[in-house]
Design a protein around this motif. Structure first.
Motif, PDB file in Angstrom:
ATOM      1  N   ASP A  33       0.826  -1.161  -0.025  1.00  0.00           N
ATOM      2  CA  ASP A  33       0.042   0.001  -0.008  1.00  0.00           C
ATOM      3  C   ASP A  33       0.789   1.249  -0.021  1.00  0.00           C
ATOM      4  O   ASP A  33       1.964   1.418   0.799  1.00  0.00           O
ATOM      5  N   GLY A  34       0.423   2.290  -0.962  1.00  0.00           N
ATOM      6  CA  GLY A  34       1.429   3.331  -1.043  1.00  0.00           C
ATOM      7  C   GLY A  34       2.356   3.389  -1.887  1.00  0.00           C
ATOM      8  O   GLY A  34       3.178   4.373  -1.976  1.00  0.00           O
ATOM      9  N   THR A  35       2.709   2.092  -2.633  1.00  0.00           N
ATOM     10  CA  THR A  35       3.922   2.126  -3.380  1.00  0.00           C
ATOM     11  C   THR A  35       3.822   3.322  -4.761  1.00  0.00           C
ATOM     12  O   THR A  35       2.672   3.155  -5.304  1.00  0.00           O
ATOM     13  N   PRO A  36       4.493   3.986  -4.731  1.00  0.00           N
ATOM     14  CA  PRO A  36       4.729   4.892  -6.006  1.00  0.00           C
ATOM     15  C   PRO A  36       4.460   4.255  -7.302  1.00  0.00           C
ATOM     16  O   PRO A  36       5.622   3.504  -7.815  1.00  0.00           O
ATOM     17  N   VAL A  37       3.941   4.531  -8.332  1.00  0.00           N
ATOM     18  CA  VAL A  37       3.702   3.793  -9.751  1.00  0.00           C
ATOM     19  C   VAL A  37       4.448   5.101 -10.543  1.00  0.00           C
ATOM     20  O   VAL A  37       4.448   6.147 -10.542  1.00  0.00           O
ATOM     21  N   LEU A  38       5.532   4.485 -11.472  1.00  0.00           N
ATOM     22  CA  LEU A  38       6.322   5.199 -12.358  1.00  0.00           C
ATOM     23  C   LEU A  38       5.602   5.279 -13.712  1.00  0.00           C
ATOM     24  O   LEU A  38       5.931   6.174 -14.353  1.00  0.00           O
ATOM     25  N   ASP A  39       5.192   3.950 -14.124  1.00  0.00           N
ATOM     26  CA  ASP A  39       4.644   3.973 -15.402  1.00  0.00           C
ATOM     27  C   ASP A  39       3.897   2.697 -15.558  1.00  0.00           C
ATOM     28  O   ASP A  39       3.731   1.776 -14.815  1.00  0.00           O
ATOM     29  N   ILE A  40       2.776   2.766 -16.783  1.00  0.00           N
ATOM     30  CA  ILE A  40       2.038   1.637 -17.121  1.00  0.00           C
ATOM     31  C   ILE A  40       2.409   1.570 -18.560  1.00  0.00           C
ATOM     32  O   ILE A  40       2.133   2.497 -19.261  1.00  0.00           O
ATOM     33  N   LYS A  41       2.537   0.243 -18.863  1.00  0.00           N
ATOM     34  CA  LYS A  41       2.701  -0.191 -20.316  1.00  0.00           C
ATOM     35  C   LYS A  41       1.616  -1.290 -20.491  1.00  0.00           C
ATOM     36  O   LYS A  41       1.402  -2.228 -19.658  1.00  0.00           O
ATOM     37  N   PRO A  42       1.162  -1.644 -21.954  1.00  0.00           N
ATOM     38  CA  PRO A  42       0.372  -2.522 -22.074  1.00  0.00           C
ATOM     39  C   PRO A  42       1.276  -3.783 -22.263  1.00  0.00           C
ATOM     40  O   PRO A  42       2.497  -3.651 -22.608  1.00  0.00           O
ATOM     41  N   TYR A  43       0.692  -4.966 -21.891  1.00  0.00           N
ATOM     42  CA  TYR A  43       1.352  -6.286 -21.924  1.00  0.00           C
ATOM     43  C   TYR A  43       1.144  -6.954 -23.458  1.00  0.00           C
ATOM     44  O   TYR A  43      -0.346  -6.633 -23.638  1.00  0.00           O
ATOM     45  N   SER A  44       1.932  -7.355 -24.112  1.00  0.00           N
ATOM     46  CA  SER A  44       1.561  -7.872 -25.358  1.00  0.00           C
ATOM     47  C   SER A  44       2.405  -9.440 -25.330  1.00  0.00           C
ATOM     48  O   SER A  44       3.492  -9.299 -25.541  1.00  0.00           O
TER      49      SER A  44
END
Length: 144
Positions: A117-128
């Protein structure tokens, strides 16, 4: 060279401390968490769909220090840190493949959570799957 990054959001997870979280996301299938995207990045999640898989890049904000060799949880052998998934790394960047369950305004609900809980998210990318080399395809039950 110095590299500065700012989180795009934060994980809201049932796991409050390191001892409670699974070592990998796959064993936690059925357990859900959310990414709360900061308002300034909300437009960036417009095309993420329910049921799709994504790659979450995050910062191990609770890890302290690192060693260049570590005990591998998988093989129980001392290995170079870059050959392991240890959270104690020089740059503390983590990666998990998750399945998006629902989108609510600026929140992405997902399963496959192994973050605190509280982890900073740096990026989201699609999985392919198409990007996985064919000669090292994942096991048949992977992401099934």
């Amino acid at each position: 060279m110095e590299i500065l990054m700012k989180p795009i959001g934060y994980i809201r997870s049932p796991y409050k401390d390191k001892t409670a979280a699974p070592k990998q996301g796959k064993p936690s299938e059925g357990t859900t968490a959310a990414i709360e995207i900061l308002e300034e990045y909300k437009e960036g999640i417009a095309d993420i769909k329910e049921g799709e898989y994504g790659i979450i890049l995050f910062y191990f904000h609770k890890s302290e220090g690192y060693k260049l060799t570590t005990l591998s949880a998988k093989s129980n052998k001392i290995m170079g840190v870059f050959s392991t998934r240890s959270p104690n790394r020089p740059n503390g960047i983590g990666m998990s493949i998750v399945r998006f369950i629902k989108k609510e305004n600026n929140r992405l609900i997902f399963e496959g959570v192994d973050m605190l809980d509280g982890t900073p998210v740096l990026d989201i990318k699609p999985y392919s799957k198409e990007l996985c080399p064919k000669d090292i395809a994942p096991p048949k039950d992977f992401l099934s």
